[in-house]
Write a protein that holds these residues in place. Structure first.
Motif: not given
Length: 360
Positions: A332, A334-335, A360
């Protein structure tokens, strides 16, 4: 006008064409009913594998009829065990002690023993210590000429009320050991991964011949061996910081007849170039048998960071863990990763989840 020849009578070398379709001779054999036992949570994986078994029919979840050689069922890799099933129209287990029923039960079990080569048996049922069950064990010991070992018997005989009828049914395990106890496992380590979960993880993560695969913290080598048995890959390597784990993995790999690379290296400091792998599969420490909760709080974020460096642009990271709150909290916050849950199972008192992550 001359009559044109009938084309359906023209055949090479003068052979007559048969209009009969080819029929698998095994379909003419008597079919028996079977049932698979799986880890709770792996039902859909086992059902998919079962659907690919030729001649298996009337599939009802993990229950089915099969006329072929039962040895084929012992090669299922998502099942903990496979059982042959038969029901008797008796209201209670005591009815199995009747002369006719006992004779039929003994013959039924002899057929399973002839295939599996069991050398002892045990009963698995509610109230197995009752007088009725003790008498049934004595009768079977005499009729089968096999010793009754209440805790370690190889032929596991389960009794339970019939699922779709008023009687009782008997399930006899086809193999002396569970299918999940792989023959290649000559070395065990505390906290070792269940092989059926390893198989399911690879099937759901995706199997490609061109994948370069990395197994950090490889332990006894379960994830590596189960993947290599599925088919070829471009590369498959494992590392572990514990020399005992490396030695154990090598022993299992040799017993499996595979040639795989395992090295004593810290998975977080491999020195490998970025984007080296297309699939990374890891059974992270759960914080009980291996590792601690405090240690995992530091290990898990470092692991995600290093695996992000090692994974290719379109690569996949499959993670098995029981540290669910910790891991989902990291996801949740992190990207770098897009993640989804693949499954959750019940295994050995734990409820681990399997996640699939992509860059990503």
């Amino acid at each position: 006008m001359p009559r044109s020849p009938r084309t359906d009578r023209l055949h090479p070398a003068g052979k007559r064409k048969s209009g009969r379709p080819k029929v698998d001779h095994r379909t003419r054999q008597p079919a028996h009913e079977y049932e698979l036992e799986v880890l709770p949570g792996l039902e859909h994986v086992a059902e998919t594998e079962l659907a690919a078994v030729p001649l298996a029919r009337d599939l009802r979840g993990l229950r089915f009829w099969y006329p072929g050689d039962p040895e084929r069922l012992t090669r299922l890799r998502s099942a903990v065990a496979a059982y042959r099933v038969r029901a008797w129209d008796v209201p209670r287990p005591r009815g199995l002690l009747g002369h006719q029923q006992l004779g039929e039960l003994t013959d039924f079990l002899r057929g399973v023993i002839a295939q599996g080569g069991h050398t002892s048996f045990r009963l698995g049922a509610a109230g197995k210590e009752s007088g009725v069950m003790q008498r049934l064990a004595e009768e079977l010991q005499a009729g089968l000429n096999l010793p009754h070992h209440p805790t370690e018997g190889e032929l596991l005989i389960r009794l339970r009320p019939q699922q779709d009828g008023p009687g009782w049914e008997v399930l006899a395990r086809l193999t002396p050991r569970p299918l999940s106890a792989r023959a290649w496992r000559v070395c065990n380590r505390e906290g070792g991964l269940n092989a059926t979960l390893a198989y399911a993880t690879h099937k759901l993560a995706g199997q490609r011949d061109v994948d370069r695969i990395f197994n950090p913290m490889c332990g006894s080598g379960t994830l590596m061996i189960e993947r290599d048995l599925l088919g070829p890959s471009d590369a498959l390597v494992g590392v572990d910081l514990d020399q005992g784990a490396v030695d154990c993995a090598r022993a299992n790999i040799q017993a499996a007849g595979r040639t795989l690379e395992v090295a004593r290296i810290d998975a977080l400091h491999t020195g490998l170039p970025a984007r080296s792998f297309d699939l990374i599969v890891a059974d992270l420490p759960w914080g009980d048998a291996i590792g601690t909760h405090g240690g995992n709080a530091a290990l898990y974020p470092a692991f995600l960071q290093e695996m992000h460096r090692l994974i290719s642009r379109q690569g996949r990271l499959a993670v098995i863990t029981h540290e669910i709150r910790l891991f989902e909290g990291l996801l949740r916050d992190q990207t770098a990763w897009a993640a989804r849950e693949l499954l959750q199972v019940y295994s050995g008192g734990h409820h681990p989840k399997v996640y699939l992550l992509n860059r990503r």
